[in-house]
Design a protein around this motif. Sequence first.
Motif, PDB file in Angstrom:
ATOM      1  N   ALA A   1      17.399  -3.384   8.316  1.00 57.11           N
ATOM      2  CA  ALA A   1      16.365  -2.896   9.229  1.00 57.11           C
ATOM      3  C   ALA A   1      15.665  -1.644   8.728  1.00 57.11           C
ATOM      4  N   LEU A   2      16.402  -0.702   8.157  1.00 58.13           N
ATOM      5  CA  LEU A   2      15.794   0.581   7.798  1.00 58.13           C
ATOM      6  C   LEU A   2      14.673   0.427   6.760  1.00 58.13           C
ATOM      7  N   PRO A   3      14.910  -0.251   5.649  1.00 59.32           N
ATOM      8  CA  PRO A   3      13.791  -0.395   4.702  1.00 59.32           C
ATOM      9  C   PRO A   3      12.660  -1.253   5.253  1.00 59.32           C
ATOM     10  N   ALA A   4      13.000  -2.271   6.049  1.00 62.15           N
ATOM     11  CA  ALA A   4      11.949  -3.126   6.615  1.00 62.15           C
ATOM     12  C   ALA A   4      11.039  -2.326   7.536  1.00 62.15           C
ATOM     13  N   VAL A   5      11.630  -1.529   8.407  1.00 59.24           N
ATOM     14  CA  VAL A   5      10.835  -0.719   9.334  1.00 59.24           C
ATOM     15  C   VAL A   5      10.024   0.324   8.567  1.00 59.24           C
ATOM     16  N   ALA A   6      10.618   0.906   7.527  1.00 59.57           N
ATOM     17  CA  ALA A   6       9.888   1.888   6.724  1.00 59.57           C
ATOM     18  C   ALA A   6       8.655   1.249   6.082  1.00 59.57           C
ATOM     19  N   LEU A   7       8.791   0.016   5.595  1.00 60.38           N
ATOM     20  CA  LEU A   7       7.647  -0.683   5.007  1.00 60.38           C
ATOM     21  C   LEU A   7       6.587  -0.986   6.051  1.00 60.38           C
TER      22      LEU A   7
END
Length: 318
Positions: free
Chosen positions: A14-20
């Motif tokens: 979730a963290l990298p996806a949301v950051a993108l």
Amino acid sequence: MLQIVVWAVVLVLALPAVALTVARGSGSTRRWAVHAQAAAPWAIPLYAALVLLLVVVSVLAHRWALPAVGAVVAAVLLAVHLSWMAPLLRAAAVPDGDRLTVMTSNVLLGQADVGALLAVGRAETVDLLALQEMRPATLARLEAAGVGETFPYRAGDPRSTMVFARTPLTEVRSIGRSGKFWAVTCRGWRVFAVHPSYPLRTTAWRQDLAALAERATTERPDVMLGDFNATWDHRPFRHLLAAGYRDAAAQSGAGWQPTWPVRPAVRPAWMRLSPSVTIDHVLVGAGLVAASTRTARIPGTDHKALVASLVVGRSPGS
């Protein structure tokens, strides 16, 4: 213990996806955001995996409300990214007409295998070849490999960007950026061969893309091609498209065609990087329709070459 592992995996996804998503949605031109935006398509598999995992957890767990809500949120964000990708998947109708085949390749400070490069150009019957990051020694190697036999006409700066063609090039003009931008006319079609700055310093990158959009608006070239150092997920590149141009990969329905980075010299083979970012483009104006695009590996460079077959939809200049 299992719950801790599951939620740790959820966070990892979730963290990298949301950051993108945040970077892409912000349209920011800060350096960190520009680099994150280039990787925005990779949020799609992250969100898809997240949805699948949370659905499984919600089915198997006694307390299903939180993972179910998380799955819904992830599904919505997945749909947002798919909507951003959708324009790349809708092919335009291709009329009958003459073909103009163009090819662009960043030769990595002249390190590309010029024999392989010319082999692709010949096999694809390329009419116009644009090369970025040229060096005088590379031009000498091209001449030794017989570039003049296939592409007897040339223009540009051997220290930066050059254009080679089967037919005469006229109205040749440098359009700025120390030999990195060139305008030529080939078979009656106005072509810009370009190489905007890499977004290491985003000020120069923004200025290059803005200047190119302004020239495209005022001069109306029929084709722009090169290493744009920008993707569909960068707002300045979308402004360039808004000047009245279609990305050939999108127009032909070829979809996402990443062109960078390629590291062919890395060993063992499993450590070689696969292209993950689409920064090399062919853009076409109203007079041409892209029938197909394809990429080709060229040893010695970290970019894939991009070949576009364009169909003439109207007469040049009409």
